[in-house]
Write a protein that holds these residues in place. Structure first.
Motif, short mmCIF file in Angstrom:
data_model
loop_
_atom_site.label_atom_id
_atom_site.label_comp_id
_atom_site.label_asym_id
_atom_site.label_seq_id
_atom_site.Cartn_x
_atom_site.Cartn_y
_atom_site.Cartn_z
N ILE A 1 0.86 -1.18 0.00
CA ILE A 1 0.00 0.00 0.00
C ILE A 1 0.90 1.23 0.00
O ILE A 1 1.66 1.45 0.95
CB ILE A 1 -0.92 0.02 1.23
CG1 ILE A 1 -1.74 -1.28 1.31
CG2 ILE A 1 -1.83 1.24 1.21
CD1 ILE A 1 -2.64 -1.53 0.13
N ARG A 2 0.81 1.97 -1.05
CA ARG A 2 1.72 3.12 -1.20
C ARG A 2 0.91 4.41 -1.33
O ARG A 2 -0.23 4.41 -1.79
CB ARG A 2 2.55 2.96 -2.46
CG ARG A 2 3.39 1.69 -2.48
CD ARG A 2 4.38 1.80 -3.60
NE ARG A 2 5.02 0.55 -3.93
CZ ARG A 2 5.79 0.40 -4.99
NH1 ARG A 2 5.98 1.41 -5.84
NH2 ARG A 2 6.36 -0.76 -5.25
N PRO A 3 1.57 5.54 -1.00
CA PRO A 3 0.88 6.84 -1.13
C PRO A 3 0.65 7.18 -2.60
O PRO A 3 1.30 6.63 -3.49
CB PRO A 3 1.87 7.84 -0.53
CG PRO A 3 2.96 7.04 0.09
CD PRO A 3 2.93 5.68 -0.49
N ARG A 4 -0.25 8.12 -2.85
CA ARG A 4 -0.36 8.76 -4.16
C ARG A 4 0.47 10.04 -4.09
O ARG A 4 0.28 10.87 -3.18
CB ARG A 4 -1.82 9.09 -4.49
CG ARG A 4 -2.67 7.84 -4.67
CD ARG A 4 -4.04 8.20 -5.23
NE ARG A 4 -3.94 8.70 -6.58
CZ ARG A 4 -4.72 9.65 -7.10
NH1 ARG A 4 -5.66 10.19 -6.36
NH2 ARG A 4 -4.55 10.04 -8.34
N SER A 5 1.34 10.22 -5.06
CA SER A 5 2.24 11.37 -4.99
C SER A 5 1.49 12.69 -5.09
O SER A 5 1.92 13.69 -4.53
CB SER A 5 3.32 11.27 -6.08
OG SER A 5 2.73 11.32 -7.35
N GLY A 6 0.36 12.69 -5.80
CA GLY A 6 -0.41 13.93 -5.94
C GLY A 6 -0.92 14.42 -4.58
O GLY A 6 -0.80 15.60 -4.25
#
Ligand SMILES: O=c1ccn([C@H]2C[C@H](O)[C@@H](COP(=O)(O)OP(=O)(O)OP(=O)(O)O)O2)c(=O)[nH]1
Ligand SMILES: [Mg+2]
Length: 159
Positions: A76-81
């Motif tokens: 589960i990774r962040p969204r860069s936006g």
């Protein structure tokens, strides 16, 4: 190897079973946002909007449970936006979804920004990357072989 445009890449052949939970009837399935996307975007399935004050975190439901093949994990990774615009990221990134987990996938979002952030139902809040995992067998030994680096680390080669 010819230089293929990304739209010509074959679709992944790895099947992943997914259950939509009762409270997520209207939530879009996790989906790749482009042909070559690494992560499936995950949406928030909270009933009512969640207000995240600066420094606060929340465990946000996604409305889905999955069954990964053994030897795979989901990250589960962040969204860069969201991180760049609002300072909103995944507190435990990359979160680990084990192949034997059958519960709802949840996302620990944290607001590192200066302003409150509202998590609306259906908002794309994180992404999920499916990746192979190697499980190892730990062998306890009395000592390890020496190397040129040996115990040096944490900036030992300079900046
Ligand atoms: O961001 C995350 C991280 C984990 N999980 C779920 C799936 C994972 O398989 C399970 C356990 O995660 P982890 O091993 O990271 O947490 P733990 O604190 O070690 O809990 P446990 O003792 O249950 O393993 O929780 C999520 O839904 N989202
Ligand atoms: Mg664990």
């Amino acid at each position: 190897m010819p230089n293929l445009p990304t739209s010509s890449l074959p679709a992944s052949s790895l099947p992943v079973d997914l259950c939509r939970l009762p409270h997520a009837a209207d939530i879009p399935l996790p989906a790749y946002a482009s042909d070559g996307a690494a992560g499936l975007d995950l949406c928030a399935a909270n009933d009512t909007a969640i207000q995240l004050a600066p420094g606060e975190r929340a465990l946000v439901p996604t409305g889905f449970a999955i069954r990964l093949p053994s030897q795979y994990e989901a990250q589960i990774r962040p969204r860069s936006g969201l991180a760049a615009k609002y300072g909103v990221t995944v507190a435990n990134a990359p979160g680990t979804i084990d192949s034997d987990y059958r519960g709802e996938i949840k996302i620990i979002l944290i607001n590192l920004g200066a302003d409150a952030f509202i998590i609306e139902r259906g908002m794309r809040i994180a992404q999920m990357v499916i990746a192979p995992v190697i499980q190892t067998v730990i062998r306890e030994v009395d000592s390890l072989d020496s190397t040129t680096r040996n115990k040096a680390g944490f900036g030992s080669t300079g900046t």
